[in-house]
Design a protein around this motif. Structure first.
Motif: not given
Length: 341
Positions: A281, A285, A288-289, A294-295, A298, A316, A318
């Motif tokens: 995770h 994350e 993606l960031r 933005h997550m 999950v 996931w 986002a």
């Protein structure tokens, strides 16, 4: 039919001239049913390749059809957007389903699709054993599908993109939600399987294209929902694929990644070409960031199997959080979404 009033006289005449010829109207009717090559169309219409190519060129210039390359082959299909296409679809609705020429074209189209399906099924059968082995290690596909649909929700989706589409499973699963769907894959054999599956399911709102997941042959910021289903563990640099997916998202759009959680099944590297043994995770994350997403959610789906030979599937979800704040100051009740620089 309200869009018809938006045509100027010259524009309306141009569309009618492009469509108003027997062979071109037949081509439009065929291309409304899915992706076809010049060879396919030559076989169906019984006309020479130069003649078919000339008609396709005229339809392309009128912005009625799309053309995209797949190795040595070029595929064509009726465009899904635009006033000219809306008018063309309206005209096709007035064609009699009992017209002998269109009936014959339909029969020949069905034969072409059957042959395509047989070739695709032969490839699928050669690889089915490997795919079945992997499925036995993790939660059932139906459970993954159900969890995915619950996370996405049932709101209509304008434009959907599936990266590494494979057999076109996601295009089929979500076909009731999107208005326009595109699947991209690097394997021409898998694209043949996907096209066959879309044909069988009579899904005409989706198309598949050959492309590189790191350098997509598509316009940026054009999709509301993107899925990457069981693809990233095959990649040496999955974070670059995520960055390219983020580039495709419209403001407010969502990216869904379905892949494996960290595991210790080393044999998957040698026997199934897995480069990565799952993703945590925290790692997902962070990736993606870094690309500005933005997550939101999950979900881990455990197989329930024992003995260490099992895989957990993670989903996931986002979102691209960009908002145009300035535009909302005068109209706070309807904030507008901004574009990515």
């Amino acid at each position: 039919m309200a869009d018809l009033v938006k045509f100027g006289l010259d524009g309306l005449v141009d569309v009618l001239k492009a469509a108003g010829e027997p062979t071109r109207l037949r081509l439009l009717a065929l291309l409304a049913a899915g992706d076809l090559t010049v060879t396919d169309l030559t076989e169906i219409l019984g006309q020479s390749q130069p003649r078919i190519s000339r008609h396709l060129k005229l339809l392309g210039e009128a912005e009625l059809i799309d053309r995209y390359q797949e190795g040595a082959w070029a595929y064509f299909r009726l465009k899904q957007d635009g006033k000219a296409v809306a008018l063309t679809r309206a005209l096709l609705k007035y064609a009699s389903e009992n017209d002998p020429v269109l009936l014959r074209d339909g029969d020949r189209l069905a034969a072409v699709k059957r042959a395509r399906s047989e070739r695709a099924q032969a490839y699928f059968s050669r690889n089915a054993a490997e795919w079945d082995e992997l499925r036995r290690l993790h939660v059932a596909d139906e459970d993954v599908d159900s969890a995915l649909i619950n996370l996405i929700g049932n709101q209509p989706i304008n434009a959907f993109l599936d990266l590494g589409t494979g057999t076109g499973r996601m295009l089929q699963l979500l076909s009731g939600l999107y208005r326009r769907g595109v699947g991209v894959d690097a394997s021409r054999d898998m694209l043949a399987v996907a096209r066959s599956n879309l044909d069988k399911a009579n899904i005409t709102t989706a198309s598949v294209r050959h492309g590189d997941i790191f350098n997509l042959p598509l316009d940026a910021q054009d999709f509301d929902l993107i899925t990457i289903h069981q693809v990233l563990h095959f990649l040496d640099q999955p974070e670059l694929a995520i960055a390219e997916a983020a580039r495709m998202l419209r403001p407010g759009g969502r990216l869904v990644i379905i892949d494996l959680a960290p595991h210790a099944l080393e044999y998957l590297r040698a026997e199934h070409a897995h480069v990565r043994l799952g993703f945590s995770h925290a790692v997902m994350e962070e990736w993606l960031r870094k690309v500005g997403l933005h997550m939101e959610k999950v979900q881990d789906l455990h197989s329930g199997k024992e003995g260490g030979q099992d895989l957990t599937v993670t989903i996931w979800l986002a979102r691209d959080p960009r908002l145009l704040i300035a535009a909302g100051q005068d109209h706070p009740s309807s904030p507008a979404l901004a574009g990515r620089a």
